[in-house]
Enzyme design. Structure first.
Site, PDB file in Angstrom:
ATOM      1  NE  ARG A 226     -14.293  37.206 -21.601  1.00 30.48           N
ATOM      2  CZ  ARG A 226     -15.331  36.382 -21.706  1.00 30.48           C
ATOM      3  NH1 ARG A 226     -15.734  35.696 -20.657  1.00 30.48           N
ATOM      4  NH2 ARG A 226     -15.960  36.227 -22.853  1.00 30.48           N
TER       5      ARG A 226
ATOM      6  CD  GLN B 158     -23.573  29.970 -28.600  1.00 33.88           C
ATOM      7  OE1 GLN B 158     -23.366  29.084 -27.778  1.00 33.88           O
ATOM      8  NE2 GLN B 158     -23.214  29.839 -29.866  1.00 33.88           N
ATOM      9  CG  ASN B 159     -19.984  35.892 -29.710  1.00 34.29           C
ATOM     10  OD1 ASN B 159     -19.779  34.772 -29.247  1.00 34.29           O
ATOM     11  ND2 ASN B 159     -19.784  36.192 -30.988  1.00 34.29           N
TER      12      ASN B 159
ATOM     13  CG  HIS C  65     -24.390  32.898 -23.464  1.00 33.58           C
ATOM     14  ND1 HIS C  65     -23.480  32.076 -24.082  1.00 33.58           N
ATOM     15  CD2 HIS C  65     -25.468  32.108 -23.213  1.00 33.58           C
ATOM     16  CE1 HIS C  65     -23.984  30.856 -24.215  1.00 33.58           C
ATOM     17  NE2 HIS C  65     -25.188  30.849 -23.706  1.00 33.58           N
TER      18      HIS C  65
ATOM     19  CB  CYS D 200     -28.064  45.223  -8.278  1.00 36.43           C
ATOM     20  SG  CYS D 200     -28.243  44.843  -6.524  1.00 36.43           S
TER      21      CYS D 200
ATOM     22  N   GLY E  54     -19.490  30.200 -36.508  1.00 35.54           N
ATOM     23  CA  GLY E  54     -18.407  30.280 -35.520  1.00 35.54           C
ATOM     24  C   GLY E  54     -18.740  29.811 -34.123  1.00 35.54           C
TER      25      GLY E  54
ATOM     26  CG  ASN F 173     -16.573  26.228 -37.072  1.00 37.95           C
ATOM     27  OD1 ASN F 173     -15.363  26.163 -36.943  1.00 37.95           O
ATOM     28  ND2 ASN F 173     -17.396  26.286 -36.041  1.00 37.95           N
TER      29      ASN F 173
ATOM     30  CB  ALA G  94     -16.151  34.436 -39.440  1.00 32.67           C
TER      31      ALA G  94
HETATM   32  P1  OAD Z   1     -16.062  28.046 -28.775  1.00 38.91           P
HETATM   33  O1  OAD Z   1     -14.720  28.557 -28.384  1.00 38.91           O
HETATM   34  O2  OAD Z   1     -16.576  26.836 -28.101  1.00 38.91           O
HETATM   35  O3  OAD Z   1     -16.086  27.757 -30.343  1.00 38.91           O
HETATM   36  C1  OAD Z   1     -15.602  28.676 -31.272  1.00 38.91           C
HETATM   37  C2  OAD Z   1     -15.830  28.111 -32.653  1.00 38.91           C
HETATM   38  O4  OAD Z   1     -15.398  29.071 -33.599  1.00 38.91           O
HETATM   39  C3  OAD Z   1     -15.037  26.827 -32.938  1.00 38.91           C
HETATM   40  O5  OAD Z   1     -15.921  25.872 -33.509  1.00 38.91           O
HETATM   41  C4  OAD Z   1     -13.959  27.268 -33.931  1.00 38.91           C
HETATM   42  O6  OAD Z   1     -13.654  26.240 -34.874  1.00 38.91           O
HETATM   43  C5  OAD Z   1     -14.636  28.442 -34.614  1.00 38.91           C
HETATM   44  N1  OAD Z   1     -13.724  29.475 -35.135  1.00 38.91           N
HETATM   45  C6  OAD Z   1     -12.541  29.903 -34.620  1.00 38.91           C
HETATM   46  N2  OAD Z   1     -12.026  30.907 -35.364  1.00 38.91           N
HETATM   47  C7  OAD Z   1     -12.911  31.138 -36.371  1.00 38.91           C
HETATM   48  C8  OAD Z   1     -12.972  32.067 -37.476  1.00 38.91           C
HETATM   49  N3  OAD Z   1     -12.013  32.969 -37.692  1.00 38.91           N
HETATM   50  N4  OAD Z   1     -14.020  31.985 -38.316  1.00 38.91           N
HETATM   51  C9  OAD Z   1     -15.012  31.070 -38.120  1.00 38.91           C
HETATM   52  N5  OAD Z   1     -15.020  30.188 -37.106  1.00 38.91           N
HETATM   53  C10 OAD Z   1     -13.994  30.211 -36.239  1.00 38.91           C
HETATM   54  O7  OAD Z   1     -17.089  29.293 -28.620  1.00 38.91           O
HETATM   55  P2  OAD Z   1     -18.687  29.248 -28.595  1.00 38.91           P
HETATM   56  O8  OAD Z   1     -19.221  28.196 -29.474  1.00 38.91           O
HETATM   57  O9  OAD Z   1     -19.135  30.645 -28.809  1.00 38.91           O
HETATM   58  O10 OAD Z   1     -20.621  30.627 -22.708  1.00 38.91           O
HETATM   59  O11 OAD Z   1     -18.954  28.856 -27.096  1.00 38.91           O
HETATM   60  C11 OAD Z   1     -20.273  28.827 -26.618  1.00 38.91           C
HETATM   61  C12 OAD Z   1     -20.331  29.281 -25.202  1.00 38.91           C
HETATM   62  O12 OAD Z   1     -19.387  28.542 -24.420  1.00 38.91           O
HETATM   63  C13 OAD Z   1     -19.900  30.734 -24.973  1.00 38.91           C
HETATM   64  O13 OAD Z   1     -20.943  31.655 -25.192  1.00 38.91           O
HETATM   65  C14 OAD Z   1     -19.459  30.719 -23.544  1.00 38.91           C
HETATM   66  C15 OAD Z   1     -18.656  29.462 -23.560  1.00 38.91           C
HETATM   67  O14 OAD Z   1     -18.438  28.850 -22.373  1.00 38.91           O
HETATM   68  C16 OAD Z   1     -20.556  31.035 -21.420  1.00 38.91           C
HETATM   69  O15 OAD Z   1     -19.568  31.567 -20.949  1.00 38.91           O
HETATM   70  C17 OAD Z   1     -21.815  30.814 -20.658  1.00 38.91           C
END
Ligand code: OAD
Length: 251
Positions: free
Chosen positions: A56, A91-92, A109, A117, A175, A201, A221
């Protein structure tokens, strides 16, 4: 004074070319969360977890913030210039908001750019992209870990993000699928407390939020976040054409 608090998820970076987690072809469709994103997975197979995050990190090379990140930077500057407050809770772990120029941010996150460490306080930001594990240069512990938050771990800086969500006047969700707590709860807290709530979203708003007083901006977005930011500025009587005082102007 307004305090605008933004929560972002992977969707804001999708158009910069970073895969989300739960969409089709998302990271969690192609990887086992338990193996690569939990303390247990790390204990059982640090090499596998390390390789996953190094992949990544390599994937971040040449990746740039998009119009949505830039719109938030502009919003932050205009709010601060006009005596209002701004906080971005993300969360990114991609660091694109910081690269775009955001000042007030909590990366709840963690951050892909940093290792730390587990035995001492050592942490480092560097460009190391190899698949070989790195020992701690400070205390000699066998391996540094990515400074990211895994499932079953506490998010970073809870005191900052909880107080931001509590004190905000405007809460904006961008998002995120709302699948992961505590972030998933923020929008409910904001609605309960009567804040102005905005939702962005590609998907329509979740069924359980239907009927609530929410300003919805459905779409990509990069197109909708600038529109959403304009909407907030207008509601606060801030001119969009306002000239911004930059660091360069001061010198
Ligand atoms: P998700 O992959 O769960 O959700 C991404 C969201 O973005 C979805 O609701 C999509 O519909 C939306 N989406 C996709 N493309 C888009 C765009 N171009 N414009 C606007 N929206 C769009 O990701 P997160 O919600 O960030 O944590 O996930 C939360 C956490 O779960 C992450 O931080 C990570 C993951 O497991 C850990 O790893 C601890």
């Amino acid at each position: 004074m307004a305090l605008v608090v933004i929560l972002t998820g992977a969707g804001i970076s999708a158009e910069s070319g970073i895969p989300t987690f739960r969409d089709q072809n998302g990271l969690w469709e192609n990887h086992d969360v338990g193996e690569v994103a939990t303390p247990k997975g790390w204990m059982e197979n640090p090499k596998l977890v390390w390789r996953f995050y190094q992949e990544r990190r390599r994937g971040m090379q040449g990746v740039e913030p998009n119009a949505a990140h830039r719109a938030l930077v502009d919003l932050e500057k205009k709010l601060l210039n006009n005596g209002h407050g701004f906080y971005l809770i993300t969360q990114n772990i991609d660091g694109l908001d910081i690269k775009a120029g955001i000042q007030y941010i909590v990366e709840m996150h963690g951050a892909l750019r940093r290792f730390r460490c587990e035995k001492c306080d050592y942490e480092v930001e560097n460009d190391y992209l190899e698949d070989d594990l790195l020992p701690c240069p400070e205390c000699g512990w066998v391996h540094l870990r990515p400074d990211v938050v895994w499932f079953d771990e506490m998010p970073h800086n809870p005191e900052i993000f909880l107080s931001a969500v509590n004190q905000c006047t405007h809460f904006v969700s961008i998002g995120t699928s709302g699948e992961v707590y505590p972030a998933a709860h923020f929008i409910h807290d904001a609605l309960r407390d009567g804040k102005e709530v905005y939702y962005q979203n590609t998907d329509p708003i979740h069924a359980h939020l239907l009927g609530m007083e929410i300003h919805e901006f459905q779409g990509k977005a990069s197109e909708k976040v600038p529109e959403l930011c304009s909407n907030i500025l207008k509601s606060l009587g801030i001119s969009e054409k306002e000239e911004l005082i930059t660091d360069n102007d001061a010198s």
